[in-house]
Write a protein that holds these residues in place. Structure first.
Motif, PDB file in Angstrom:
ATOM      1  N   LYS A  92       3.455   0.625   9.003  1.00 24.90           N
ATOM      2  CA  LYS A  92       2.604  -0.449   8.486  1.00 24.90           C
ATOM      3  C   LYS A  92       3.370  -1.783   8.405  1.00 24.90           C
ATOM      4  CE  LYS A  92      -1.274  -1.162   5.347  1.00 24.90           C
ATOM      5  NZ  LYS A  92      -1.928  -0.797   4.079  1.00 24.90           N
ATOM      6  N   CYS A 136       3.227  -4.983   5.322  1.00 28.63           N
ATOM      7  CA  CYS A 136       1.887  -5.190   4.774  1.00 28.63           C
ATOM      8  C   CYS A 136       1.696  -4.329   3.534  1.00 28.63           C
ATOM      9  CB  CYS A 136       0.837  -4.858   5.833  1.00 28.63           C
ATOM     10  SG  CYS A 136       1.047  -5.803   7.362  1.00 28.63           S
ATOM     11  N   THR A 170      -1.920  -7.351   3.602  1.00 24.34           N
ATOM     12  CA  THR A 170      -2.863  -6.292   3.942  1.00 24.34           C
ATOM     13  C   THR A 170      -4.088  -6.851   4.655  1.00 24.34           C
ATOM     14  OG1 THR A 170      -2.133  -4.966   2.049  1.00 24.34           O
ATOM     15  CG2 THR A 170      -4.265  -4.420   3.000  1.00 24.34           C
ATOM     16  N   TYR A 174      -3.044  -7.361   8.190  1.00 18.31           N
ATOM     17  CA  TYR A 174      -2.977  -6.086   8.909  1.00 18.31           C
ATOM     18  C   TYR A 174      -4.380  -5.597   9.274  1.00 18.31           C
ATOM     19  CZ  TYR A 174      -1.688  -1.233   9.905  1.00 18.31           C
ATOM     20  OH  TYR A 174      -1.508  -0.014  10.509  1.00 18.31           O
ATOM     21  N   ARG A 189      -5.826  -5.024  12.927  1.00 21.25           N
ATOM     22  CA  ARG A 189      -6.280  -3.664  13.216  1.00 21.25           C
ATOM     23  C   ARG A 189      -7.712  -3.662  13.731  1.00 21.25           C
ATOM     24  NH1 ARG A 189      -3.259   1.053  13.661  1.00 21.25           N
ATOM     25  NH2 ARG A 189      -4.714   2.799  13.619  1.00 21.25           N
TER      26      ARG A 189
END
Length: 727
Positions: free
Chosen positions: A325, A379, A385, A388, A392
């Motif tokens: 991550k 993240c 986050t 990310y 993603r």
């Protein structure tokens, strides 16, 4: 005159100016200075310069001058340290850790000495002021106070001057482009804690100042009359109360418990500094404001230049998603932008937050990557986050529908010279994502070895101790696997020791774990139209010139505004002056202008002084963008080819170690490395959690021979450097 002579001359000039400015603070509380300065201000009133011009020149401009000279000094100094080695000296011991504790962190001898001298200065200021006050106590006409109340009120007033002294230095540690602390070799991310110390001390002094004043008003039953008073002249009490409340709110929201868990609250509330400074000016008056104006002037100019630097926005070319991550972002940069290893950038992504900036260490080397720069982002917070999840989500969309992510970049900011190359050997200790600044160091060493450059002398041995929770983090080292092969032609030998703390032996070799990096997922964003490269800050010479333009502009407009809006109090010169003086006594005294008029003139002149260098900076920025070449859309493909061509099959397994199920015994690892280097000068760099930094600092303190220079036996000299990657 050679560059070396110019560097020495600039250093001497900065020392002289700094010494003179600090001497003013020591002399200011004395009666001698008060008499001399009042006479100087009276003389200046009869000139075009005025007392305000004298105050700015004496109290404010010296710090600005040191910042300007320092920028020129740093630019020249970077040329003279390319091929030099770290010189062992008895004075170098004071820069190494002397105290390590959970309460105060890691303190060097220089820091302890500086804190002691600053406390001594505060004690001198308070004692000199209060002893003079107590010898000449005069009752206030508006307040009928007892003797003890009057004394306590004077003590409270003098605590306000201590808060003012802290405020004078408060903003200097957080400068970036006009960084005064870089002259001392202290980077922005390391000097932030000085800002925290000064801010805490200022709030403590200011709180005692305000609370004690309110207490005296309360016991004397004058609080209702005084607390809301907005005086026409002199101290404005209500402005001081607003300043204190705003300062307390900023300080409370900056505590670690709030700053680390609720960064958004800390970030937004801290912008109340504008209100804080404006009401401080209204409360303290213009004469006191000039004492702290240097930091305010440099900070606001620095802030404005950074805003212009981040314009226009660029875009993320591509991203790599690691299994641990962690996201690697590939950003476009101008080919002429050079930066040193361990540099950082500040990034803002408007699609996540229009105002938040976050700092990240650069992992790439400008020597290798001419068109791009890379950063690794772990993240685990709200902002990261969101980044990310955004990237993603792009994987699930079609390639034609991938949207580019615009970003604004400040920086890079880093050391002016390659400090890590000045040691015979290097010991690197990293924890988790703390590996990022070391990747840039290793990339720079690989580039130097690859092109056979003789400009730099490389360390003969490098040992990297990497502590991670999961083996997935080992994949972050794939980009430096060429160094792990340790070819005979390499000028320096790299040994890697990995400690995986939360996993048991998996049976995989180091090469196999590095090859797991092939499991990362690439995201190539759709880029439509031109994209702008990262150009970085203006040259140091231009930044110094912009500070000079702002200073001159401020002084010129301040003088003009005062002559236009403030009635002149000068007496007519010549043989009629005595008669006019006598006749003036027969007339009623002319009403003074409100004290806030001078404050408004300072604010107006300051705004104009910031606008002028901003226009120059905009023109310079536009010229740089105009010269930019074809958009760098194809550079992402070059980056993919470089990363995919990295081979890990040549890694010599027996030279590197991977341990599972526990933390390293750092004392044993240090002892082994010291025996291998035979008493040479060693640079110890650590990047990771605070507990790791404190442990490494304690070992450097114990095992370094820097305090044993007189011994015949040559002992190792460990130079400690802690790299901070989170603010």
């Amino acid at each position: 005159m050679g560059k070396a002579a110019v560097v020495i001359l600039l250093k001497v000039l900065m020392i002289l100016i700094s010494t003179a400015w600090l001497s003013l603070w020591l002399l200011k509380p004395t009666n001698l200075w008060t008499r001399k300065w009042k006479a100087a201000e009276s003389s200046a009133r009869n000139t075009v310069f005025g007392y305000y011009g004298l105050d700015f020149t004496v109290y404010t401009f010296p710090v600005i001058a040191v910042a300007m000279i320092g920028l020129v000094y740093l630019n020249l100094q970077s040329w003279g340290q390319r091929n030099s080695r770290q010189i062992r000296s008895s004075t170098a011991a004071f820069s190494n850790p002397l105290v390590t504790s959970n309460l105060v962190g890691i303190l060097s001898g220089v820091e302890i000495l500086s804190v002691f001298l600053f406390i001594l200065f505060l004690a001198w200021t308070f004692y000199t002021r209060i002893s003079h006050d107590f010898t000449k106590l005069t009752p206030m006409e508006s307040l009928k106070l007892d003797l003890w109340q009057l004394k306590f009120l004077r003590v409270a007033t003098r605590f306000g001057l201590l808060a003012e002294a802290c405020l004078a230095f408060l903003l200097l540690p957080i400068l970036r482009e006009l960084a005064v602390f870089r002259i001392l070799g202290i980077q922005f991310e390391a000097s932030v804690r000085y800002h925290i110390w000064l801010g805490t001390a200022m709030i403590c002094f200011a709180t005692f100042h305000g609370a004690s004043t309110l207490f005296i008003w309360g016991v004397s039953h004058y609080i209702q009359d005084e607390i809301t008073k907005w005086q026409r002249t002199g101290r404005i009490y209500l402005a001081g109360e607003i300043t204190l409340v705003v300062g307390l709110v900023m300080w409370i929201t900056s505590l670690p418990q709030i700053r680390r868990k609720r960064f958004e609250i800390f970030y937004y509330i801290h912008h109340l500094y504008i209100i804080f400074l404006v009401f401080f000016l209204l409360h303290a008056g213009d004469r006191h404001f000039y004492m702290i104006f240097a930091g305010v002037f440099l900070f606001c100019l620095d802030k404005l230049l950074r805003i212009l630097q981040s314009w226009p926005q660029t875009h993320i070319l591509s991203a790599r998603l690691y299994p641990c991550k962690v996201v690697e972002l590939i950003l476009p940069k101008d080919t002429g932008l050079k930066y040193t290893p361990t540099s950082i950038i500040f990034m803002k992504i408007p699609s996540i937050s229009r105002f938040q900036w976050h700092s990240f260490s650069i992992t790439s080397s400008s020597t290798i990557d001419h068109h791009t720069m890379s950063v690794l982002v772990k993240c685990d917070g709200r902002w990261t986050t969101s980044l990310y999840d955004n990237i993603r989500a792009q994987l699930d969309s079609d390639a034609d529908k991938m949207k580019s992510i615009p970003v604004a970049i400040e920086g890079p900011y880093g050391p002016s010279s390659l400090t890590f190359l000045r040691y015979d050997n290097l010991l690197l200790v990293a924890g988790g994502i703390g590996i990022t600044p070391f990747l840039s160091i290793l990339h720079e060493i690989a580039a130097t070895q690859g092109n056979g450059s003789s400009r730099y002398r490389l360390p003969s041995r490098i040992q990297l101790i990497y502590v991670v929770k999961k083996s997935q983090y080992i994949g972050l080292l794939k980009s430096v696997s060429s160094l792990l092969q340790n070819h005979p032609s390499n000028k320096c030998h790299l040994k890697l020791k990995v400690f995986v703390t939360q996993e048991k032996q998996c049976g995989a070799t180091l090469g196999e774990m590095l090859n797991e990096a092939s499991q990362v997922q690439w995201v190539h964003f759709g880029l439509k139209g031109p994209i702008y490269s990262i150009h970085g800050p203006q040259s140091l010479y231009w930044t110094a010139a912009l500070a000079g333009i702002a200073s001159i502009t401020f002084l010129v407009f301040l003088i003009c505004f005062n002559h236009i809006f403030v009635p002149s109090g000068k007496n007519t010169s010549g043989h009629h002056s005595s008669k006019l003086a006598v006749s003036s006594k027969m007339k009623a005294p002319k009403e003074k202008s409100p004290s806030w008029v001078a404050d408004i003139l300072i604010i107006s002149s300051f705004i104009i002084s910031l606008a002028c260098p901003s226009l120059v900076a905009i023109v310079l920025r536009w010229r740089r963008l105009k010269k930019e070449e074809v958009p760098l859309v194809s550079s992402k493909e070059e980056k993919v080819q470089q990363l995919s061509s990295i081979e890990t099959k040549g890694v010599v397994e027996e030279e590197h170690e991977v341990h599972f199920g526990g933390r390293p015994n750092l004392e044993d690892e240090f002892s082994k490395f010291l025996n291998e280097t035979n008493g040479s000068d060693i640079g110890v760099l650590v990047s990771g959690p605070e507990t790791m930094k404190e442990a490494v600092a304690s070992l450097c303190q114990q095992k370094s021979g820097c305090f044993h220079i007189g011994n015949k036996e040559k002992k190792p000299y460990l130079s400690f450097h802690a790299l901070t990657f989170t603010l």
